[in-house]
Write a protein that holds these residues in place. Structure first.
Motif, PDB file in Angstrom:
ATOM      1  N   ASN A 102      47.932  49.624 -12.999  1.00 16.03           N
ATOM      2  CA  ASN A 102      48.556  48.633 -13.869  1.00 16.03           C
ATOM      3  C   ASN A 102      47.513  47.826 -14.618  1.00 16.03           C
ATOM      4  N   VAL A 103      47.928  47.317 -15.759  1.00 21.49           N
ATOM      5  CA  VAL A 103      47.090  46.418 -16.534  1.00 21.49           C
ATOM      6  C   VAL A 103      47.415  44.982 -16.127  1.00 21.49           C
ATOM      7  N   ILE A 104      46.384  44.206 -15.769  1.00 23.80           N
ATOM      8  CA  ILE A 104      46.578  42.793 -15.419  1.00 23.80           C
ATOM      9  C   ILE A 104      45.503  41.976 -16.121  1.00 23.80           C
ATOM     10  N   ASN A 105      45.737  40.663 -16.216  1.00 25.04           N
ATOM     11  CA  ASN A 105      44.720  39.775 -16.789  1.00 25.04           C
ATOM     12  C   ASN A 105      44.710  38.387 -16.151  1.00 25.04           C
ATOM     13  N   GLN A 106      45.488  38.202 -15.067  1.00 27.86           N
ATOM     14  CA  GLN A 106      45.484  36.923 -14.366  1.00 27.86           C
ATOM     15  C   GLN A 106      45.737  37.126 -12.879  1.00 27.86           C
ATOM     16  N   ILE A 107      45.035  36.323 -12.071  1.00 28.92           N
ATOM     17  CA  ILE A 107      45.294  36.275 -10.626  1.00 28.92           C
ATOM     18  C   ILE A 107      45.296  34.799 -10.233  1.00 28.92           C
ATOM     19  N   ASN A 108      46.411  34.331  -9.707  1.00 34.83           N
ATOM     20  CA  ASN A 108      46.529  32.959  -9.216  1.00 34.83           C
ATOM     21  C   ASN A 108      46.357  32.951  -7.706  1.00 34.83           C
ATOM     22  N   LEU A 109      45.358  32.207  -7.252  1.00 35.46           N
ATOM     23  CA  LEU A 109      45.043  32.150  -5.824  1.00 35.46           C
ATOM     24  C   LEU A 109      45.547  30.841  -5.226  1.00 35.46           C
ATOM     25  N   THR A 110      46.086  30.941  -4.014  1.00 32.78           N
ATOM     26  CA  THR A 110      46.527  29.758  -3.281  1.00 32.78           C
ATOM     27  C   THR A 110      45.868  29.772  -1.903  1.00 32.78           C
ATOM     28  N   PHE A 111      45.149  28.683  -1.574  1.00 32.30           N
ATOM     29  CA  PHE A 111      44.456  28.571  -0.300  1.00 32.30           C
ATOM     30  C   PHE A 111      45.036  27.422   0.517  1.00 32.30           C
ATOM     31  N   LYS A 112      44.880  27.526   1.809  1.00 35.11           N
ATOM     32  CA  LYS A 112      45.333  26.456   2.694  1.00 35.11           C
ATOM     33  C   LYS A 112      44.431  25.232   2.569  1.00 35.11           C
ATOM     34  N   GLN A 113      43.152  25.461   2.332  1.00 34.92           N
ATOM     35  CA  GLN A 113      42.218  24.350   2.164  1.00 34.92           C
ATOM     36  C   GLN A 113      42.573  23.552   0.914  1.00 34.92           C
ATOM     37  N   GLN A 114      42.365  22.223   1.002  1.00 37.15           N
ATOM     38  CA  GLN A 114      42.692  21.344  -0.126  1.00 37.15           C
ATOM     39  C   GLN A 114      41.461  20.846  -0.867  1.00 37.15           C
ATOM     40  N   ASP A 138      30.530  35.079 -10.520  1.00 39.69           N
ATOM     41  CA  ASP A 138      30.292  33.650 -10.293  1.00 39.69           C
ATOM     42  C   ASP A 138      31.315  32.781 -11.031  1.00 39.69           C
ATOM     43  N   TYR A 139      32.555  33.171 -10.925  1.00 37.45           N
ATOM     44  CA  TYR A 139      33.669  32.426 -11.525  1.00 37.45           C
ATOM     45  C   TYR A 139      34.005  31.270 -10.585  1.00 37.45           C
ATOM     46  N   ARG A 140      33.977  30.054 -11.096  1.00 41.20           N
ATOM     47  CA  ARG A 140      34.128  28.879 -10.238  1.00 41.20           C
ATOM     48  C   ARG A 140      35.588  28.510 -10.046  1.00 41.20           C
ATOM     49  N   ILE A 141      35.970  28.287  -8.794  1.00 39.64           N
ATOM     50  CA  ILE A 141      37.292  27.758  -8.469  1.00 39.64           C
ATOM     51  C   ILE A 141      37.091  26.462  -7.688  1.00 39.64           C
ATOM     52  N   LEU A 142      38.031  25.549  -7.844  1.00 41.71           N
ATOM     53  CA  LEU A 142      37.830  24.196  -7.331  1.00 41.71           C
ATOM     54  C   LEU A 142      39.155  23.580  -6.921  1.00 41.71           C
ATOM     55  N   SER A 143      39.118  22.784  -5.866  1.00 37.15           N
ATOM     56  CA  SER A 143      40.287  22.006  -5.448  1.00 37.15           C
ATOM     57  C   SER A 143      39.804  20.668  -4.905  1.00 37.15           C
ATOM     58  N   ILE A 144      40.374  19.576  -5.437  1.00 33.91           N
ATOM     59  CA  ILE A 144      40.011  18.235  -4.998  1.00 33.91           C
ATOM     60  C   ILE A 144      41.294  17.444  -4.800  1.00 33.91           C
ATOM     61  N   TYR A 194      43.666  17.757  -8.042  1.00 38.95           N
ATOM     62  CA  TYR A 194      43.319  18.718  -9.083  1.00 38.95           C
ATOM     63  C   TYR A 194      42.981  20.070  -8.456  1.00 38.95           C
ATOM     64  N   GLN A 195      43.502  21.130  -9.069  1.00 39.91           N
ATOM     65  CA  GLN A 195      43.202  22.489  -8.636  1.00 39.91           C
ATOM     66  C   GLN A 195      42.916  23.375  -9.836  1.00 39.91           C
ATOM     67  N   PHE A 196      41.909  24.216  -9.696  1.00 41.70           N
ATOM     68  CA  PHE A 196      41.637  25.237 -10.694  1.00 41.70           C
ATOM     69  C   PHE A 196      41.330  26.523  -9.922  1.00 41.70           C
ATOM     70  N   PHE A 210      27.294  15.823 -16.457  1.00 39.21           N
ATOM     71  CA  PHE A 210      27.682  16.401 -15.171  1.00 39.21           C
ATOM     72  C   PHE A 210      29.106  16.953 -15.262  1.00 39.21           C
ATOM     73  N   ASP A 211      29.488  17.733 -14.259  1.00 36.25           N
ATOM     74  CA  ASP A 211      30.864  18.220 -14.197  1.00 36.25           C
ATOM     75  C   ASP A 211      31.821  17.042 -14.069  1.00 36.25           C
ATOM     76  N   PHE A 212      33.015  17.205 -14.611  1.00 34.81           N
ATOM     77  CA  PHE A 212      33.979  16.114 -14.575  1.00 34.81           C
ATOM     78  C   PHE A 212      35.389  16.673 -14.495  1.00 34.81           C
ATOM     79  N   TYR A 213      36.295  15.843 -14.027  1.00 31.35           N
ATOM     80  CA  TYR A 213      37.727  16.119 -14.020  1.00 31.35           C
ATOM     81  C   TYR A 213      38.438  14.771 -14.036  1.00 31.35           C
ATOM     82  N   ARG A 214      39.175  14.518 -15.079  1.00 26.63           N
ATOM     83  CA  ARG A 214      39.824  13.217 -15.271  1.00 26.63           C
ATOM     84  C   ARG A 214      41.304  13.421 -15.611  1.00 26.63           C
ATOM     85  N   ALA A 215      42.136  12.535 -15.100  1.00 28.02           N
ATOM     86  CA  ALA A 215      43.551  12.537 -15.484  1.00 28.02           C
ATOM     87  C   ALA A 215      43.668  12.145 -16.951  1.00 28.02           C
ATOM     88  N   LEU A 216      44.539  12.849 -17.652  1.00 28.95           N
ATOM     89  CA  LEU A 216      44.697  12.632 -19.095  1.00 28.95           C
ATOM     90  C   LEU A 216      46.175  12.541 -19.443  1.00 28.95           C
TER      91      LEU A 216
END
Length: 394
Positions: free
Chosen positions: A97-109, A132-138, A145-147, A229-235
């Motif tokens: 199959n052809v795909i272009n997205q994978i959404n990951l869900t982890f127990k860690q927050q 080296d694709y960065r994923i983040l959860s805070i 915030y989750q990416f 620096f890296d940032f993540y702000r509510a907008l």
């Protein structure tokens, strides 16, 4: 012509339509039209005159926004393993199959990990898709915030392998694999008149006021945001709905347009429902962080297009609007949209004109005539005299 005046007399403005030479045409609404039309364009009417006959022309109002479709692709997780600080998850599909997205869900927050993604058709030879694709959860009192979405070019393999570089073993709860397609809409650039930025130290937020020349459709905003620096702000993005005068000048009422996060991990681009406005307010919550460096923005809006069926191309036609009491029209062509030709030629909408047939029915005050006032005064004096006489006699 009396019939034409009767049908159009409740509309303040008109714009002549030229270039009609066949049954089906399209036309794009000019920017200076939005400030006079009703919200939702319920007052739009197209009338045509051919000799003594006046006809109302059916139309469809189309918003040329992006059309996004997404469907999940069934994959089964084969195994889970680890090697030299990397944790591997392999998925297999019964078909290629052809795909272009994978959404990951982890127990860690709370985590900050790097991910590699590979594809294979035999589970032996692997080809790199992401490195080296960065994923983040805070998640804390200030931020949630989750990416964790992997986005990549279309890839066609039977096997996919995700390698997570982490000091602890990730607890993967779900991997949602999908194919997303986007048919690009028609956008036009929107120029803003002023860009006013204020950093409120007490509220720990940055507020940007954006003023446009005229009300126009808006559906896309890109902020030129930078930081060392890296940032993540509510907008939050709001648009002005109306204004009112106060002792401090003109104030505005705002309604929510978009709420999300501006982050160094994602492009600072935000899409929202096409909305007509001439003023935006953008609020970035800094908390205890240094404000971002913001030097301008890019605004775009989806084009509104009218598809019209001119049953008599030889007639003279005009677009009428400016009737606050008008209800949205109901035309049959909405049910037969599939039969409208795919390729349509454009016609021109002329400049705004005052509709000469527009009439306002005003109810004159009952006592506008002075004779009525004299009659009323005489009645009041007579009543007062009668009551006074009755009291004196008693």
């Amino acid at each position: 012509m009396a019939t034409a005046k009767a049908q159009t007399s409740s509309y303040k403005f008109k714009r002549n339509i030229t270039g009609v030479n066949t049954i089906w045409h399209k036309m794009v609404l000019p920017d200076d039209l939005y400030k006079k039309a009703n919200a939702g364009f319920d007052d739009f009417r197209i009338f045509g005159v051919n000799g003594k006959d006046t006809i109302e022309v059916p139309y469809l109002l189309k918003q040329r926004a992006d059309q996004v479709t997404s469907h999940d692709v069934a994959f089964e997780q084969l195994n889970q393993s680890s090697h030299h600080g990397g944790y591997y998850y392999t998925f297999q599909s019964t078909e290629i199959n052809v795909i272009n997205q994978i959404n990951l869900t982890f127990k860690q927050q709370n985590f900050d990990w790097k991910v590699n993604l590979e594809g294979s058709n035999d589970n032996k030879s692997w080809f790199n898709i992401l490195s080296d694709y960065r994923i983040l959860s805070i998640k804390n009192n200030d931020t949630d915030y989750q990416f964790t979405k992997l986005s990549f070019p279309d890839s066609k393999y039977q096997y996919f392998r995700i390698a997570v570089k982490s000091p602890v073993q990730p607890d993967l709860l779900e991997a949602k694999i999908s194919k997303t397609d986007t048919i690009k809409g028609t956008y036009q650039d929107v120029k803003y008149q002023s860009f006013n930025l204020k950093n409120n130290v007490s509220l720990k937020e940055t507020i940007i006021d954006v003023v446009l020349t005229n009300p126009v459709p808006l559906s896309y905003l890109k902020l030129n945001a930078q930081s060392d620096f890296d940032f993540y702000r509510a907008l939050k993005i709001e648009y002005a709905t109306d204004s009112f005068k106060t002792d401090k000048g003109i104030q505005y009422n705002f309604a929510n347009l978009y709420e999300g996060t501006i982050s160094s991990l994602e492009k600072p681009e935000f899409n929202f429902e096409n909305t007509i406005s001439s003023r935006l307010k953008i609020t970035i919550q800094n908390n205890d962080n240094k404000p971002l460096r913001l030097n301008g923005l890019v605004l775009k809006g989806n084009v509104y297009e009218i598809i019209v069926r001119f049953d008599d191309p030889k007639g003279e036609y005009a677009l009428y609007y400016g009737n606050e009491k008008a209800a949205a029209p109901v035309y049959e062509i909405e049910k037969f949209e599939s039969k409208i030709p795919a390729s349509l030629s454009s016609v021109n909408i002329g400049p705004e004109l005052k509709n000469p047939a527009y009439t306002i029915k005003t109810e004159k005050p009952l006592f506008e005539n002075k004779a009525w006032l004299w009659v009323l005064m005489a009645v009041i004096i007579a009543l007062l005299g009668w009551f006074s006489f009755k009291m004196l006699r008693n």
